[in-house]
Write a protein that holds these residues in place. Sequence first.
Motif, PDB file in Angstrom:
ATOM      1  N   ASP A  29       0.827  -1.214   0.000  1.00 27.47           N
ATOM      2  CA  ASP A  29       0.000   0.000   0.000  1.00 27.47           C
ATOM      3  C   ASP A  29       0.855   1.256   0.000  1.00 27.47           C
ATOM      4  N   TYR A  30       1.987   1.185   0.688  1.00 29.55           N
ATOM      5  CA  TYR A  30       2.894   2.331   0.727  1.00 29.55           C
ATOM      6  C   TYR A  30       3.444   2.626  -0.664  1.00 29.55           C
ATOM      7  N   LEU A  31       3.947   1.595  -1.358  1.00 28.38           N
ATOM      8  CA  LEU A  31       4.524   1.796  -2.685  1.00 28.38           C
ATOM      9  C   LEU A  31       3.486   2.350  -3.654  1.00 28.38           C
ATOM     10  N   LEU A  32       2.258   1.837  -3.552  1.00 29.00           N
ATOM     11  CA  LEU A  32       1.181   2.320  -4.417  1.00 29.00           C
ATOM     12  C   LEU A  32       0.807   3.756  -4.051  1.00 29.00           C
ATOM     13  N   GLY A  33       0.757   4.027  -2.752  1.00 23.84           N
ATOM     14  CA  GLY A  33       0.339   5.347  -2.286  1.00 23.84           C
ATOM     15  C   GLY A  33       1.299   6.460  -2.651  1.00 23.84           C
ATOM     16  N   VAL A  34       2.604   6.164  -2.628  1.00 18.85           N
ATOM     17  CA  VAL A  34       3.590   7.196  -2.965  1.00 18.85           C
ATOM     18  C   VAL A  34       3.894   7.230  -4.459  1.00 18.85           C
ATOM     19  N   GLY A  35       3.250   6.341  -5.222  1.00 23.24           N
ATOM     20  CA  GLY A  35       3.406   6.379  -6.675  1.00 23.24           C
ATOM     21  C   GLY A  35       4.652   5.721  -7.200  1.00 23.24           C
ATOM     22  N   TRP A  36       5.218   4.755  -6.450  1.00 23.01           N
ATOM     23  CA  TRP A  36       6.419   4.061  -6.906  1.00 23.01           C
ATOM     24  C   TRP A  36       6.089   2.814  -7.717  1.00 23.01           C
ATOM     25  N   ILE A  37       4.850   2.349  -7.622  1.00 28.87           N
ATOM     26  CA  ILE A  37       4.401   1.231  -8.442  1.00 28.87           C
ATOM     27  C   ILE A  37       3.042   1.573  -9.022  1.00 28.87           C
ATOM     28  N   LYS A  38       2.686   0.849 -10.087  1.00 29.81           N
ATOM     29  CA  LYS A  38       1.358   0.975 -10.668  1.00 29.81           C
ATOM     30  C   LYS A  38       0.818  -0.423 -10.913  1.00 29.81           C
ATOM     31  N   GLN A  39      -0.480  -0.545 -10.890  1.00 28.51           N
ATOM     32  CA  GLN A  39      -1.125  -1.853 -10.991  1.00 28.51           C
ATOM     33  C   GLN A  39      -2.027  -1.900 -12.213  1.00 28.51           C
ATOM     34  N   ASP A  40      -1.976  -3.038 -12.935  1.00 28.21           N
ATOM     35  CA  ASP A  40      -2.906  -3.262 -14.032  1.00 28.21           C
ATOM     36  C   ASP A  40      -3.392  -4.700 -13.977  1.00 28.21           C
ATOM     37  N   ASP A  41      -4.050  -5.159 -15.016  1.00 32.52           N
ATOM     38  CA  ASP A  41      -4.626  -6.505 -15.003  1.00 32.52           C
ATOM     39  C   ASP A  41      -3.563  -7.594 -14.925  1.00 32.52           C
TER      40      ASP A  41
END
Length: 262
Positions: free
Chosen positions: A70-82
């Motif tokens: 959640d941290y990595l996603l929240g700070v914009g260091w990762i992105k998620q797709d299908d």
Amino acid sequence: MDHISDHVVRTLWYIDLCAKQGKPLPFEAIDPFARRVPPRDVRRDGFMKGLGWMFEDSGQVLRKPDPVADYLLGVGWIKQDDQGVRLTPHGRAVLAASGARAAQIEAEDPEVTDVALDPQDPLVYVQLTRRLQKAGSGLLVDAYFKAESITWLIESTNLRRVLVSSRHRSSEQDRQRIAVALATVPNGSDLEVRHTNDAALHDRCVVSASGEVQLLGSSVNGVGKHLTAVISPSDDIATVYRKKYEGLWTSAQVVVPQPVTT
């Protein structure tokens, strides 16, 4: 990087590794990996020696680690797709600054400054990628750079500037294709391409973010077709190339991204 926990950096490295191998990590698999530190080997040599700092603890689950996914996603260091998760440009920048990628490259390719790129070598593009990764967010000077190389350049290196020539006959068509690619490929906006009709643009080279220079024997789109080499010149020669091409970059015109329209 003392201000970023080792298990966070290790997780960024693993996410990037899986994505580059075509097997993006599922979001729900991030924290189970982050919480467990791989067991140490008796001998740390080769690749693992270069990354030894990432595996300081032996074996078990980390005690009460802060959540990573959640941290990595929240700070914009990762992105998620299908398909899974991948690093964003900011995530790649953090990973590069951490030294993890540099340690990996150095462990796999220690003390090598020059390399011959043999078209018969099935790993020829791996060799080229290693050399370009050493340049960080530097400048690629390649008169005949093609749009087909943009995705590879963005995903496999940190180079974010490309200088091309507008003197040859097909240059206008090449620039149009590059403009469309910059507007359509994932993270294409991370790359800036400029063009110049100055006859001084001749040799192909890479100027690293820290100023080092590597000379390329051919255009990147010619690698795998012809025998060529990547050579690091002496400091005095490197200075000449760096000043020359940074000057051409400053005066060059930007290739503006062009979305496809109907």
